[in-house]
Design a protein around this motif. Sequence first.
Motif, PDB file in Angstrom:
ATOM      1  N   UNK A  48       0.842  -1.196   0.000  1.00  0.00           N
ATOM      2  CA  UNK A  48       0.000   0.000   0.000  1.00  0.00           C
ATOM      3  C   UNK A  48       0.878   1.247   0.000  1.00  0.00           C
ATOM      4  N   UNK A  49       1.946   1.232   0.802  1.00  0.00           N
ATOM      5  CA  UNK A  49       2.875   2.359   0.814  1.00  0.00           C
ATOM      6  C   UNK A  49       3.525   2.561  -0.558  1.00  0.00           C
ATOM      7  N   UNK A  50       3.976   1.461  -1.150  1.00  0.00           N
ATOM      8  CA  UNK A  50       4.589   1.561  -2.468  1.00  0.00           C
ATOM      9  C   UNK A  50       3.590   2.064  -3.504  1.00  0.00           C
ATOM     10  N   UNK A  51       2.348   1.612  -3.384  1.00  0.00           N
ATOM     11  CA  UNK A  51       1.319   1.997  -4.356  1.00  0.00           C
ATOM     12  C   UNK A  51       0.982   3.480  -4.264  1.00  0.00           C
ATOM     13  N   UNK A  52       0.880   4.007  -3.051  1.00  0.00           N
ATOM     14  CA  UNK A  52       0.542   5.435  -2.926  1.00  0.00           C
ATOM     15  C   UNK A  52       1.704   6.296  -3.399  1.00  0.00           C
ATOM     16  N   UNK A  53       2.928   5.842  -3.164  1.00  0.00           N
ATOM     17  CA  UNK A  53       4.095   6.589  -3.642  1.00  0.00           C
ATOM     18  C   UNK A  53       4.130   6.596  -5.174  1.00  0.00           C
ATOM     19  N   UNK A  54       3.853   5.447  -5.775  1.00  0.00           N
ATOM     20  CA  UNK A  54       3.833   5.348  -7.241  1.00  0.00           C
ATOM     21  C   UNK A  54       2.690   6.185  -7.819  1.00  0.00           C
ATOM     22  N   UNK A  55       1.515   6.104  -7.206  1.00  0.00           N
ATOM     23  CA  UNK A  55       0.347   6.819  -7.718  1.00  0.00           C
ATOM     24  C   UNK A  55       0.535   8.334  -7.639  1.00  0.00           C
ATOM     25  N   UNK A  56       1.311   8.799  -6.661  1.00  0.00           N
ATOM     26  CA  UNK A  56       1.534  10.241  -6.497  1.00  0.00           C
ATOM     27  C   UNK A  56       2.438  10.803  -7.584  1.00  0.00           C
TER      28      UNK A  56
END
Length: 214
Positions: free
Chosen positions: A65-73
């Motif tokens: 989830x952390x990696x996904x929010x960083x990528x999505x940003x």
Amino acid sequence: MMEYTGKYWNMFVPLLKKSLKKRYGKAYTEELLQKTDTEYRDMLKRADDIGKDNPMASNLYECLIFLAVWKAADGKISVDDLREISREILATPFLKVMGLFINANKESGIKKIESMMVKDATWLDEHPQYKEYSWDFNFDKNRHKDGFYYHFTKCPLNTFARREGYLEVLPVMCDIDHITAGLMHAKLHREQTLASGGSVCDYWFVGDKMKNPK
């Protein structure tokens, strides 16, 4: 491929949402979390299957989830921003309840940490089909007189990050180990991680009040 489950998303995202709204506002946060959901599901499809019921699986589900929010940003959230967000989430009062049950300053607390890890290792022994991709447990009771020590030579998060290009973010996930140790009144002494190019991820837990542990 890891099977999607909404359990971790539903538990974790409200905390993430609160932290993001404070920094970026409601409108952007809502848009970002929609993109994060898509990224997260895609990441799970590309992650190695370590078993949905693996007691260590929560680490993978939550850290992605952390990696996904960083990528999505897409650059709006820096690695340092993500580190601060993770610390803020783990400072949530209800997570501190763990300290009522596990106090590493007591022998019983260290025993509970050891029991949890041995239980996780036992599950993996009983499900050998996941051993190729999951964390491996290497216990060494003779390495230190105090506390509890073990290390991994394999980590699915490290595997995923290296394969997918998230090595600059992965140390944020490693930092979380120190924060969760603190929730158990423990201090994590660590010499190296796979994320930093080490040969192992080492874990030596001692009570946070102990001076000069051996």
